[in-house]
Write a protein that holds these residues in place. Structure first.
Motif, mmCIF file in Angstrom:
data_model
loop_
_atom_site.group_PDB
_atom_site.id
_atom_site.type_symbol
_atom_site.label_atom_id
_atom_site.label_comp_id
_atom_site.label_asym_id
_atom_site.label_seq_id
_atom_site.Cartn_x
_atom_site.Cartn_y
_atom_site.Cartn_z
ATOM 1 N N TYR A 4 1.903 -4.132 15.333
ATOM 2 C CA TYR A 4 2.172 -3.470 16.602
ATOM 3 C C TYR A 4 0.922 -2.750 17.084
ATOM 4 N N ASP A 5 0.819 -2.596 18.392
ATOM 5 C CA ASP A 5 -0.246 -1.811 19.000
ATOM 6 C C ASP A 5 0.346 -0.502 19.504
ATOM 7 N N TYR A 6 -0.336 0.601 19.202
ATOM 8 C CA TYR A 6 0.060 1.923 19.677
ATOM 9 C C TYR A 6 -1.076 2.504 20.503
ATOM 10 N N GLU A 16 -4.027 -0.988 16.215
ATOM 11 C CA GLU A 16 -3.113 -2.008 15.705
ATOM 12 C C GLU A 16 -2.729 -1.646 14.279
ATOM 13 N N LEU A 24 9.210 3.533 13.454
ATOM 14 C CA LEU A 24 8.575 3.881 14.717
ATOM 15 C C LEU A 24 7.647 5.062 14.483
ATOM 16 N N LEU A 31 0.216 7.574 12.900
ATOM 17 C CA LEU A 31 -0.493 6.325 13.158
ATOM 18 C C LEU A 31 -1.752 6.222 12.296
ATOM 19 N N LYS A 49 2.380 5.926 21.904
ATOM 20 C CA LYS A 49 3.415 5.036 22.431
ATOM 21 C C LYS A 49 3.195 3.633 21.902
ATOM 22 N N LYS A 50 4.280 3.009 21.465
ATOM 23 C CA LYS A 50 4.194 1.613 21.035
ATOM 24 C C LYS A 50 4.111 0.743 22.282
#
Length: 83
Positions: A4-6, A16, A24, A31, A49-50
């Protein structure tokens, strides 16, 4: 595990990271821990934020091609496309 990218608005960075679908991350500190990166000057409680992303695309095979060999080797005559 999915990737996932945040995005962090505080430092305008996108990171990433791989984690379970049920997980989450909501802060820069979480992160950084998950991605094994240094937080730098950004506060650990800064929100992240994702980002929405599409599914991964694996190219190289069409519907008419034979699937790769299950044995991990090459098919006789190279019909699987592995050499």
């Amino acid at each position: 595990m999915p990737t996932y990218d945040y995005f962090c608005e505080t430092n305008s960075r996108t990171v990433e990271v791989s984690h379970k679908m049920s997980e989450l991350l909501s802060t820069w500190g979480e992160l950084c821990d998950k991605a094994s990166i240094e937080p730098g000057d950004t506060p650990l409680d800064a929100p992240v934020k994702k980002l929405l992303s599409g599914p991964a695309v694996i190219s190289g095979a069409s519907r008419n091609e034979a699937p790769p060999c299950a044995s991990g080797g090459c098919c006789p005559g190279g019909s699987c496309g592995l050499e």
